[in-house]
Scaffold this motif. Structure first.
Motif, PDB file in Angstrom:
ATOM      1  N   ILE A 602       0.888  -1.235  -0.053  1.00  0.00           N
ATOM      2  CA  ILE A 602      -0.138   0.014   0.080  1.00  0.00           C
ATOM      3  C   ILE A 602       0.967   1.303   0.015  1.00  0.00           C
ATOM      4  CG2 ILE A 602      -1.805   1.269   1.258  1.00  0.00           C
ATOM      5  CD1 ILE A 602      -2.832  -1.373   2.506  1.00  0.00           C
ATOM      6  N   LEU A 603       1.781   1.288   0.791  1.00  0.00           N
ATOM      7  CA  LEU A 603       2.625   2.432   0.792  1.00  0.00           C
ATOM      8  C   LEU A 603       3.531   2.525  -0.491  1.00  0.00           C
ATOM      9  CD1 LEU A 603       4.331   1.840   4.422  1.00  0.00           C
ATOM     10  CD2 LEU A 603       3.030   3.623   3.780  1.00  0.00           C
ATOM     11  N   ASP A 605       2.316   1.757  -3.374  1.00  0.00           N
ATOM     12  CA  ASP A 605       1.409   2.354  -4.450  1.00  0.00           C
ATOM     13  C   ASP A 605       1.250   3.851  -4.228  1.00  0.00           C
ATOM     14  OD1 ASP A 605       1.114  -0.046  -5.415  1.00  0.00           O
ATOM     15  OD2 ASP A 605      -0.805  -0.556  -4.538  1.00  0.00           O
ATOM     16  N   TYR A 606       1.505   4.338  -3.123  1.00  0.00           N
ATOM     17  CA  TYR A 606       0.940   5.587  -2.621  1.00  0.00           C
ATOM     18  C   TYR A 606       2.243   6.481  -2.876  1.00  0.00           C
ATOM     19  CZ  TYR A 606      -0.539   9.767   0.080  1.00  0.00           C
ATOM     20  OH  TYR A 606      -0.788  10.799   0.499  1.00  0.00           O
ATOM     21  N   TYR A 607       3.479   6.144  -2.536  1.00  0.00           N
ATOM     22  CA  TYR A 607       4.610   7.043  -2.684  1.00  0.00           C
ATOM     23  C   TYR A 607       5.595   6.929  -4.024  1.00  0.00           C
ATOM     24  CZ  TYR A 607       3.806   8.351   2.429  1.00  0.00           C
ATOM     25  OH  TYR A 607       3.463   8.905   3.443  1.00  0.00           O
ATOM     26  N   ARG A 609       6.559   5.793  -8.047  1.00  0.00           N
ATOM     27  CA  ARG A 609       5.924   5.935  -9.453  1.00  0.00           C
ATOM     28  C   ARG A 609       7.141   5.485 -10.538  1.00  0.00           C
ATOM     29  NH1 ARG A 609       5.173  10.722  -7.130  1.00  0.00           N
ATOM     30  NH2 ARG A 609       6.886  11.699  -8.232  1.00  0.00           N
ATOM     31  N   TYR A 692       8.588   6.349   4.301  1.00  0.00           N
ATOM     32  CA  TYR A 692       8.823   5.208   3.542  1.00  0.00           C
ATOM     33  C   TYR A 692      10.439   5.161   2.885  1.00  0.00           C
ATOM     34  CZ  TYR A 692       7.782   1.350   0.045  1.00  0.00           C
ATOM     35  OH  TYR A 692       7.741   0.190  -0.679  1.00  0.00           O
TER      36      TYR A 692
END
Length: 704
Positions: A602-603, A605-607, A609, A692
């Motif tokens: 989840i982290l 995916d969020y932080y 790219r 992260y």
């Protein structure tokens, strides 16, 4: 001759002044260096079935403040017969700890009992160790009793408690009484008091939870009989006589916002009772100190403003002229200041089947908070309720069991009846934590168990038959794997004598340990590890040696014949059967298999790219969710998380990782939010601002 008398008198008052000063200074030392710890435990429900897991959260206070003394909470679980089932440990963080216990599938009892404590608490009276019973639902075997069998009524326990600790002949004594059954449940009694000739002296009746009180003058040499009968027709008699032939009595009573205290002394007592000293104190802190002249009067009365005292149990201790304690009384000062503005708002309420309920908890962003929430069916509450108020303010402060302690804290408004009932609890329970005689001499407690001031350790020694020279740079690589398969690598230096140690590791539940030793030797042998915590056998032997049992305040739900005690028809368990358990149906188990994302996924995916995203050949570190990160240097922290990363140099910390083309560990490239930054800038980053970290071999780290 007159001059000599004057000198003797002067010496007498000087000695007493020194003793008084000694009392003050020693109490200050007790408060600062021997503060007591208290525990409250919240479970996720009031009753459990066999095979279920008990989840709990513990909170700790030291006197009236959050405890910063201990770092490990020990909890022992016992079955209904007092047999030890399991011993667990949990780290204490922000005065709180959490843990769980799996109830065995084949557990046959109606109750479990837990005792919870810190290592520091073992230096003091075991009566103040947290002790709690947890109810286990077990369907009754309706065929266990034959039709012609009836339950047997057992005689209750009845005890008498003189106010102040002792009854004194010739004085008006207040005597409290308490009646309970073998499991500690209150029993109502009534009866009469007679003298040795059988003449009626007084009558009595329980007014609250088997408790009551009466006052009478106990004549010298006379024996009285406290004759009682309970609601089941059981009868009994307790002898009552003066415990002291002369001395002083202390009585305290509530009257609105005032506390009235009365002191009586015998007319034939010695000169040491002509001057008395009264200390009013809480948590080894003096609130009032009174010197009382009793040379002319045999009885005096005075008052104290209740609002001047802190909420909780306050002690009144009466000393004679030589500072020998002669009476002690506790009262509960309830100024209602333990309530706080509700932070919980019910946004939506629907008690229908599958109804949506929405609860909002608001906490100021400047407030460091540790909390737990359990949502349960209110109709299934336990018969002996407790809460954080009743534990910290009442149950943890006195000896003995308080039946349904939360009852005394349910109302936010003053109530004379609650006040009177709570005072009966004060009169019928012990409370002393320390020895006044030792304090008067300036003696301090002997500490056998220093507090756990650090968290988990990894320490040990290489086999003694393997010689190691001091010039050999030995290290041991330790891999820690938690239940969710998360791995952390530690590199620990080994001293020339073979010892190694790593402090302040923070883990919940169990952790597997794997290790290798950086040495050219083919075989080192078996390395013995220690975790720095109390050993299970040491804990078990402590309670055996102190004659402490998990059920010292509780007895079995069944009598010796195995039949249930009277009153079970209206018990908690039968109410459950009517309300939920027998009214529900058990469906066949349905297994649903689904793949859920981990926290790190989840982290990621969020932080991240583009080329930095995904689970390729990289190492991800959840910094925000790791308590070890708080206050750490960023490089030292990452060294413990990323295998092969080494940090050296002081004060400038230089990280090195994979080997470069020359075979030398190289400095990784650093990116912050996927933008390159210098090594110096990266070293100055506050770890608390990092959420992260992703390490992509072989070239760089990414700080997100």
């Amino acid at each position: 001759m007159v001059k000599n008398l004057f000198l003797i008198s002067l010496l007498f008052f000087m000695v007493n002044a020194l003793v008084a000063q000694q009392m003050d200074s020693t109490m200050n030392i007790y408060r600062e260096h021997y503060a007591s710890e208290k525990i409250h435990i919240q479970t996720d429900r009031a009753v459990y079935r066999r095979g279920e897991t008990i989840f709990y959260k513990a909170y700790l206070l030291s006197n009236s403040d959050l405890s910063t003394l201990s770092k490990t909470l020990y909890t022992d679980w016992y079955d209904e017969s007092g047999n030890l089932l399991q011993q667990t440990e949990a780290p204490i963080f922000i005065a709180g700890a959490k843990g769980s216990f799996d109830i065995p599938e084949n557990y046959a009892g109606n109750q479990l009992n837990l005792i919870s404590y810190t290592k520091w608490m073992l230096n003091f009276d075991t009566a103040f160790i947290y002790n709690r019973t947890i109810n286990i639902y077990r369907p009754k075997n309706k065929t266990s009793l034959k039709d012609n069998e009836t339950t047997q009524s057992l005689k209750p326990y009845v005890q008498l408690y003189p106010e102040g600790g002792f009854s004194v002949a010739g004085l008006n004594n207040t005597i409290a009484f308490k009646a309970t059954d073998q499991s500690g449940v209150p029993v109502n009694i009534k009866g009469i008091i007679t003298n040795s000739k059988g003449n009626l002296v007084d009558s009595f009746i329980s007014v609250h939870n088997g408790m009551g009180e009466f006052s009478m003058v106990i004549e010298k040499g006379e024996t009285y009989f406290f004759n009682w009968v309970d609601e089941q027709g059981n009868t009994g008699s307790n002898k009552l006589s003066a415990q002291k032939q002369s001395g002083a009595c202390l009585g305290v009573s509530h009257a609105g916002k005032k506390l009235f205290f009365t002191i009586q002394r015998s007319t034939d007592c010695g000169k040491e009772f002509k001057t008395l000293h009264l200390l009013v104190h809480k948590n080894e802190t003096l609130r009032y100190k009174l010197d009382i002249d009793m040379s002319v009067k045999n009885i005096i009365s005075s008052e104290i403003n209740l609002s001047d005292l802190p909420t909780g149990i306050v002690q009144f201790t009466l000393f004679n002229a030589n500072w020998v304690p002669v009476a002690e009384r506790i009262i509960f000062a309830n100024n209602q200041n333990y309530f706080f503005t509700p932070l919980i708002t019910i946004k939506q309420k629907d008690l229908s089947k599958k109804g949506l309920n929405e609860i909002e908890i608001s906490v100021p962003d400047t407030l460091l908070t540790s909390m737990s929430v359990a949502v349960t069916d209110a109709s299934l509450g336990g018969v002996d309720g407790d809460d954080i108020f009743s534990d910290f303010l009442l149950s943890d402060e006195i000896k003995g069991r308080v039946y349904n302690p939360s009852y005394y804290f349910l109302q936010k408004t003053e109530s004379d009846s609650i006040e009177m009932q709570l005072d009966l609890v004060m009169l019928t329970n012990g409370h002393r934590r320390f020895d006044w005689e030792q304090i008067a001499m300036g003696s301090l407690p002997f500490i056998s168990y220093p507090p756990d001031t650090g968290y988990l350790q990894i320490k040990g020694q290489l086999p003694a038959n393997k010689p190691f020279k001091a010039k050999d740079p030995l290290t041991i690589n330790v891999m820690m794997q938690t239940k969710d398969s998360t791995k952390n690598m530690l590199v620990i230096s080994i001293k020339s004598n073979g010892y190694f140690e790593q402090d302040n590791l923070f883990y919940y539940d169990t952790v597997k340990l794997f290790y290798t030793i950086n040495t050219k030797k083919n075989s080192i042998g078996v390395v013995k590890f220690q975790n720095g915590l109390m050993k299970d056998a040491e804990r078990k032997n402590y309670f055996i040696n102190h004659h402490f049992t998990a059920y010292q305040h509780y007895a079995s739900t069944y009598n010796e014949q195995g039949m249930e005690k009277p009153g079970d028809d209206s018990s908690f368990f039968k109410q459950q059967e009517k309300q939920i358990f027998l009214a529900s149906k058990t469906l066949k188990p349905v297994i649903v298999t689904a793949k859920t994302k981990t926290t790190k996924q989840i982290l990621d995916d969020y932080y991240t790219r583009g080329m930095y995203a995904g689970e390729g050949n990289n190492i991800a570190v959840d910094v925000e969710g790791d308590v070890h990160a708080i206050g750490s240097n960023i490089w030292d922290y990452l060294q413990s998380k990323i295998p092969g990363l080494n940090v050296s140099g002081y004060p400038e910390r230089i990280p090195t990782w994979y080997l470069n083309s020359q075979g030398i560990p190289g400095i990784p490239a650093i990116l912050l939010d996927e933008a390159p930054i210098s090594l110096a800038d990266a070293g100055g980053i506050n770890i608390n601002s990092v959420a992260y970290v992703k390490a992509l071999d072989p070239l760089f780290l990414v700080l997100c």
